[in-house]
Design an enzyme around this catalytic site. Structure first.
Site, PDB file in Angstrom:
ATOM      1  N   PRO A 183       0.836  -1.211   0.000  1.00  0.00           N
ATOM      2  CA  PRO A 183       0.000   0.000   0.000  1.00  0.00           C
ATOM      3  C   PRO A 183       0.871   1.261   0.000  1.00  0.00           C
ATOM      4  CG  PRO A 183      -0.265  -1.221   2.067  1.00  0.00           C
ATOM      5  CD  PRO A 183       0.638  -2.034   1.191  1.00  0.00           C
ATOM      6  N   GLY A 211       3.793   4.239   5.063  1.00  0.00           N
ATOM      7  CA  GLY A 211       4.978   4.008   5.890  1.00  0.00           C
ATOM      8  C   GLY A 211       5.655   2.666   5.639  1.00  0.00           C
ATOM      9  N   ASP A 239      15.230   3.416   3.869  1.00  0.00           N
ATOM     10  CA  ASP A 239      14.272   2.684   3.022  1.00  0.00           C
ATOM     11  C   ASP A 239      14.944   2.046   1.797  1.00  0.00           C
ATOM     12  OD1 ASP A 239      12.370   3.409   4.857  1.00  0.00           O
ATOM     13  OD2 ASP A 239      10.949   4.189   3.392  1.00  0.00           O
TER      14      ASP A 239
HETATM   15  O1  PMV Z   1       6.778   6.376   7.795  1.00  0.00           O
HETATM   16  P1  PMV Z   1       8.153   6.241   7.222  1.00  0.00           P
HETATM   17  O2  PMV Z   1       8.440   4.888   6.677  1.00  0.00           O
HETATM   18  O3  PMV Z   1       8.485   7.347   6.291  1.00  0.00           O
HETATM   19  O4  PMV Z   1       9.173   6.312   8.447  1.00  0.00           O
HETATM   20  C1  PMV Z   1       9.497   7.499   9.085  1.00  0.00           C
HETATM   21  C2  PMV Z   1      10.429   7.215  10.212  1.00  0.00           C
HETATM   22  C3  PMV Z   1      10.829   8.457  10.994  1.00  0.00           C
HETATM   23  O5  PMV Z   1      11.665   8.005  12.029  1.00  0.00           O
HETATM   24  C4  PMV Z   1       9.633   9.150  11.578  1.00  0.00           C
HETATM   25  C5  PMV Z   1      11.589   9.435  10.113  1.00  0.00           C
HETATM   26  C6  PMV Z   1      12.934   8.972   9.646  1.00  0.00           C
HETATM   27  O6  PMV Z   1      13.416   9.543   8.640  1.00  0.00           O
HETATM   28  O7  PMV Z   1      13.541   8.088  10.251  1.00  0.00           O
END
Ligand code: PMV
Length: 297
Positions: free
Chosen positions: A86, A90, A137
């Site tokens: 999805p 996140g 990521d």
């Molecule tokens: O929701 P995502 O997968 O973009 O994760 C964000 C994670 C945070 O710790 C809030 C930000 C970061 O860059 O680590």
């Protein structure tokens, strides 16, 4: 040529990781598949639509092609995308598509890129599109597995299954990170204290994850969620979802930036299966394989 790359969940430590604390990130077995074929023009087909090189509609794919052309100046390519992940929830769908496109291009045009090189290009694409980004990521989408960051040390996770439930509300990472930064400006010592607690939770989890100790992981999810609520990144929908999951025997927390998006939970198999009857979600295995070529699309 066909390639795929995995989605990811943050198991522990989101937000605190922005301020130098630890986080644990794991690839999961939801994948994005990309098929590429040589062509005289560029055509990108995805569930969003069909375009040429289009930095508005298909920013990650378009920048991936642009960056790949710096390595091999191709005329055109047909790119087709099918994703189980999805979007805007996140789970790292943008990095998965970027990395899978690069791998498929590498295979089709025989550039012999290593995974390390694919990661480096994907990292540039992340910055091309977002301007900022920790690189976590694209790292997970490329290499798979489970890692503790910022060290990027592998965690050998035991055989566990997790549930990922989508609240179906959008999670905007930049907004949530900003919200936390503002709270920290006003309550520096309190918020830093919370980050230290999150750090301790994350470090405690390594042993539990390696042993596949569901009870301890459940308890640590609960602690981490309380801290995320304290820094204002939970909301009503998330809290209601987590509460209902708890009634069904599943302990859950936000995964990622919060304000919407997904929660990740753990419980015994029966509890998680009954939760799946009530929620739109997936049972996933952490530690999934990174980017790879595929026989089938
Ligand atoms: O929701 P995502 O997968 O973009 O994760 C964000 C994670 C945070 O710790 C809030 C930000 C970061 O860059 O680590």
């Amino acid at each position: 040529m066909i390639a795929s790359a995995p989605a990811k969940v943050i198991l522990f430590g989101e937000h605190a990781v922005v301020y130098g604390r630890h986080a644990i990130v794991s690839a999961i077995n939801l994948r994005c598949y990309v098929k590429v074929e040589r062509s005289n023009e560029i055509r990108i087909k995805s569930p969003i639509g069909i375009t040429g090189l289009d930095f508005e509609v298909h920013p990650y794919v378009s920048y991936a092609i642009k960056r790949f052309r710096e390595i091999k100046p191709i005329n055109g390519v047909n790119v087709e995308i099918r994703s189980e992940i999805p979007v805007a929830s996140g789970l790292g769908s943008s990095s998965a598509v970027t990395v899978a496109v690069l791998k498929a291009l590498d295979g089709e045009f025989e550039t012999g890129l290593s995974d390390e090189e694919i990661f480096e290009i994907a990292r540039k694409v992340e910055l091309d599109v977002q301007g900022i980004g920790s690189g976590t990521d694209p790292f997970i989408a490329t290499f798979g597995g489970t890692w503790i960051v910022p060290e990027r040390k592998a965690v050998k996770i035991g055989k566990i299954r997790l549930i990922v439930v989508n609240t179906k509300e959008k999670s905007v990472t930049a907004e949530m990170v900003k919200k936390v930064a503002e709270l920290r400006k006003k309550y520096r010592n309190i918020v830093d204290g919370i980050f230290d607690v999150i750090d301790a939770i994350t470090l405690n989890s390594v042993d539990a994850l390696e042993k596949g100790d569901i009870k301890t992981i459940s308890e640590l999810f609960f602690f981490n969620q309380c801290m995320l609520k304290a820094i204002g990144v939970s909301n009503r929908k998330i809290e209601e979802t987590i509460e209902k999951l708890r009634e069904l025997g599943v302990s859950a927390k936000i995964t990622g930036a919060g304000g919407g998006g997904c929660v990740v939970g753990i419980g015994d198999e029966g509890s998680m299966l009954s939760a799946l009857k009530e929620f739109s979600g997936f049972l996933v295995e952490p530690g999934a394989e990174g980017v790879r070529f595929e026989d089938k699309f």
